[in-house]
Design a protein around this motif. Structure first.
Motif, PDB file in Angstrom:
ATOM      1  N   PHE A  80     133.799 -32.438 188.057  1.00  0.00           N
ATOM      2  CA  PHE A  80     134.371 -33.779 187.978  1.00  0.00           C
ATOM      3  C   PHE A  80     135.468 -33.980 189.023  1.00  0.00           C
ATOM      4  CE2 PHE A  80     132.842 -33.918 183.441  1.00  0.00           C
ATOM      5  CZ  PHE A  80     131.939 -34.934 183.673  1.00  0.00           C
TER       6      PHE A  80
ATOM      7  N   ALA B 159     139.069 -29.396 175.707  1.00  0.00           N
ATOM      8  CA  ALA B 159     138.305 -30.265 174.801  1.00  0.00           C
ATOM      9  C   ALA B 159     137.434 -29.444 173.859  1.00  0.00           C
ATOM     10  CB  ALA B 159     137.434 -31.214 175.620  1.00  0.00           C
ATOM     11  N   SER B 160     137.005 -28.264 174.307  1.00  0.00           N
ATOM     12  CA  SER B 160     136.171 -27.417 173.450  1.00  0.00           C
ATOM     13  C   SER B 160     136.957 -26.994 172.213  1.00  0.00           C
ATOM     14  CB  SER B 160     135.715 -26.168 174.205  1.00  0.00           C
ATOM     15  OG  SER B 160     135.052 -26.524 175.382  1.00  0.00           O
TER      16      SER B 160
ATOM     17  N   HIS C  61     127.938 -32.355 175.891  1.00  0.00           N
ATOM     18  CA  HIS C  61     128.424 -31.047 176.333  1.00  0.00           C
ATOM     19  C   HIS C  61     128.145 -29.962 175.292  1.00  0.00           C
ATOM     20  CE1 HIS C  61     131.489 -28.041 177.586  1.00  0.00           C
ATOM     21  NE2 HIS C  61     131.107 -28.441 178.768  1.00  0.00           N
TER      22      HIS C  61
ATOM     23  N   SER D  63     129.967 -27.835 174.164  1.00  0.00           N
ATOM     24  CA  SER D  63     131.090 -27.490 173.278  1.00  0.00           C
ATOM     25  C   SER D  63     130.752 -27.840 171.826  1.00  0.00           C
ATOM     26  CB  SER D  63     132.379 -28.188 173.716  1.00  0.00           C
ATOM     27  OG  SER D  63     132.154 -29.561 173.912  1.00  0.00           O
TER      28      SER D  63
ATOM     29  N   THR E  17     129.520 -39.449 173.336  1.00  0.00           N
ATOM     30  CA  THR E  17     130.198 -39.033 174.570  1.00  0.00           C
ATOM     31  C   THR E  17     130.514 -40.239 175.448  1.00  0.00           C
ATOM     32  OG1 THR E  17     128.896 -37.011 174.459  1.00  0.00           O
ATOM     33  CG2 THR E  17     130.096 -37.403 176.508  1.00  0.00           C
TER      34      THR E  17
ATOM     35  N   GLY F  24     131.368 -40.550 179.040  1.00  0.00           N
ATOM     36  CA  GLY F  24     131.430 -39.793 180.297  1.00  0.00           C
ATOM     37  C   GLY F  24     130.735 -38.448 180.130  1.00  0.00           C
TER      38      GLY F  24
ATOM     39  N   ASN G 281     140.711 -35.395 178.093  1.00  0.00           N
ATOM     40  CA  ASN G 281     141.289 -34.339 178.917  1.00  0.00           C
ATOM     41  C   ASN G 281     142.058 -34.945 180.095  1.00  0.00           C
ATOM     42  OD1 ASN G 281     140.129 -32.302 177.458  1.00  0.00           O
ATOM     43  ND2 ASN G 281     138.888 -31.489 179.125  1.00  0.00           N
TER      44      ASN G 281
ATOM     45  N   HIS H  41     143.638 -33.432 182.034  1.00  0.00           N
ATOM     46  CA  HIS H  41     143.502 -32.527 183.182  1.00  0.00           C
ATOM     47  C   HIS H  41     142.217 -32.802 183.971  1.00  0.00           C
ATOM     48  CE1 HIS H  41     141.457 -29.315 180.415  1.00  0.00           C
ATOM     49  NE2 HIS H  41     140.542 -29.732 181.259  1.00  0.00           N
ATOM     50  N   LYS H  42     141.346 -33.628 183.430  1.00  0.00           N
ATOM     51  CA  LYS H  42     140.173 -33.996 184.226  1.00  0.00           C
ATOM     52  C   LYS H  42     140.425 -35.281 185.023  1.00  0.00           C
ATOM     53  CE  LYS H  42     136.337 -32.222 181.355  1.00  0.00           C
ATOM     54  NZ  LYS H  42     136.415 -30.826 181.759  1.00  0.00           N
TER      55      LYS H  42
END
Ligand SMILES: Cc1ncc(COP(=O)(O)O)c(C=O)c1O
Length: 500
Positions: free
Chosen positions: A89, A149-150, A190, A192, A243, A245, A301, A303-304
């Motif tokens: 990403f 996220a997991s 995903h 996860s 989901t 994205g 997230n 961080h993404k």
């Protein structure tokens, strides 16, 4: 016997020099990053072979360690922050993000309870609420910061499990004559979800993958019929994961329609917005939040997409107390630390020790502001649309999935100057395209000149570019696109990889 004056910490003046050295190293690294190969092309084990395998017995100098970072570690890295890194990403590294990480280092607290570090706890509550406001989530949603996220989805499903099978936290699942629980998510979601089912004793096979439509969104009628079939077979629907994205194409599931089914069947609704959720800060993406207020949990997230350095994921739960009820457990040795009415974040998950993650989010979000993030995300979309135009203008390539966010899936489907599999002038068999597309990616990544990823859509291999890096400019993108075209020609003409 060691001289006691040698014990303790580095002398302040030496530490200051080392810090200056490190700060210069960071600034040089960031400035020169674009000139490094994006990825190494070594065989597994090559980096370890250059490092001593025996642990250090005696102290080594920082100069030597820093030199080893330069000579042994940096060349062995995939540089996610490189302007030509277009994999997964993308990656949202920025100067203020690095400052945030640096500022956290000397503080190094353990924010397990409010009392063990009031500022870390209260700042976490604050930044979580900033994100809630940006996402326009109702006030009844509270959140907690995890690493990924997991981990977020696992905690969310633990609460769902407890609510459908009360006392599971106390008694466990076995020997209680419980039904088999089912979790539903799309075939694009995903993995996860399965990881969480494994960890929670729900069983990987009880995650039912629902087919997606032509735009890679969950097919809601298929979800409905799968649930009905499961009910007939005496399974108990536990949760659905929508989901926002998806990992391959960034498609957006119809959350509101899925929410309706969850309400009907009293199922937990988890929204996986790990990647796409952050786009809700853009007014033009407000539509993606439709149905979120009906969710039980939402993971995002930052961080993404929202410029916070890895790792920083927020799980929102409607009525956070539901999460606390499942995970609160106060051992005697911490009881004295938990008397205040403030939050003790150790109660909201399996982790006891917690780092001060909120600080870096607070620093980056103040440094950019919402407006700064919006502008950068819009630039990602501008580059995305540019690439889509270039791909469409070259008839040898096709766009393989609708483009909703800064992720482009595309596929080489053409011929090169009349060169085919069976010799000049012949057509290329369709089955060979998978191999060609995969090889384009492999050759580019091995060249160190750019980095992209591949995925499978409808059984076909496609190339995939994800945007995110603030260092990626139109010129970088143009260079990457020309490289893709060049590699396609090289492969079809049967030429060996040309390494720089
Ligand atoms: C849609 C989606 N959900 C969840 C995850 C897992 O994220 P994390 O690495 O934070 O566990 C990913 C990872 O890319 C993802 O794309």
């Amino acid at each position: 016997m060691q001289d006691r004056s040698q014990l303790g910490d580095t002398p302040p003046e030496v530490f200051r020099d080392q810090l200056h050295q490190l700060v210069d190293w960071i600034a040089d690294f960031r400035e020169g990053l674009g000139n490094l190969p994006v990825a190494p092309n070594d065989k597994p084990g090559a980096i370890r072979a250059g490092l001593p395998s025996a642990p250090p017995e005696q102290a080594e100098s920082f100069d030597k360690i820093l030199a080893d970072i330069n000579h042994l570690i940096v060349p062995g890295m995939v540089h996610w922050s490189h302007p030509m890194f277009l994999g997964y990403f993308g990656w949202t590294q920025t100067g203020p993000g690095i400052l945030g990480e640096l500022a956290s280092a000397p503080l190094n607290v353990n924010a397990m309870t409010w009392r063990t570090c009031p500022a870390a706890t209260e700042l976490e509550t604050l930044v979580v609420d900033w994100l809630r406001q940006w996402m326009k989530l109702p006030k009844e949603f509270g959140g907690v910061v995890y690493d990924t996220a997991s981990v977020g989805i696992m905690h969310a499903l633990a609460v769902a499990r407890e609510e459908v099978a009360p006392s599971t936290r106390k008694l466990g699942l076995t020997g209680r004559n419980l039904p088999r629980f089912r979790i539903y998510t799309s075939d694009q979601a995903h993995s996860s979800a399965e990881k969480a089912a494994i960890a929670l004793g729900l069983g990987e096979e009880n995650v039912q993958r629902i087919p997606s439509d032509a735009e890679f969104r969950m097919d809601v009628p298929a979800l409905r019929s799968m649930i009905e079939r499961d009910l007939k077979d005496k399974y108990k629907p536990l949760a659905a994961i929508a989901t926002v994205g998806t990992t391959s194409t960034a498609s957006i599931d119809p959350v509101a329609d899925i929410a309706k089914i969850c309400r009907e069947h009293k199922m937990w609704l988890h929204v996986d917005g790990a990647y796409g959720g952050g786009f809700a800060i853009l007014p033009e993406y407000e539509w993606i939040t439709k149905g979120w207020s009906d969710a039980d949990s939402i993971v995002i997230n930052p961080h993404k997409t929202l410029f916070v350095p890895l790792d920083f994921s927020i799980l929102f739960v409607r009525d956070l107390e539901r999460l606390r009820r499942v995970f609160t457990l106060v051992p005697e040795y911490l009881r004295g630390d938990t008397i205040e009415a403030e939050k003790n974040y150790m109660d909201y998950g399996i982790q006891l020790g917690r780092r001060f993650r909120a600080l870096k989010a607070w620093i980056i979000w103040r440094s950019l502001g919402r407006a700064g993030m919006v502008a950068r995300l819009r630039e990602q979309m501008r580059l995305t649309n540019l690439l889509v135009d270039w791909i469409r203008a070259d008839e040898r390539f096709e766009i393989a999935a609708p483009v909703v966010m800064p992720v482009v899936c595309f596929r080489f489907v053409g011929t090169v100057a009349g060169v085919g599999d069976a010799g000049p002038g012949s057509a290329i068999p369709a089955t060979r395209f998978d191999q060609v597309n995969s090889e384009i990616v492999e050759r580019i990544n091995a060249s160190g000149r750019a980095y992209l990823t591949q995925t499978k859509l409808c059984g076909q291999t496609v190339m995939r570019i994800g945007f995110g890096n603030v260092l990626t400019t139109e010129e970088h993108l143009r260079a990457a696109w020309e490289l893709i075209q060049e590699m396609a020609e090289e492969i079809l003409e049967g030429r060996a990889p040309s390494r720089p």
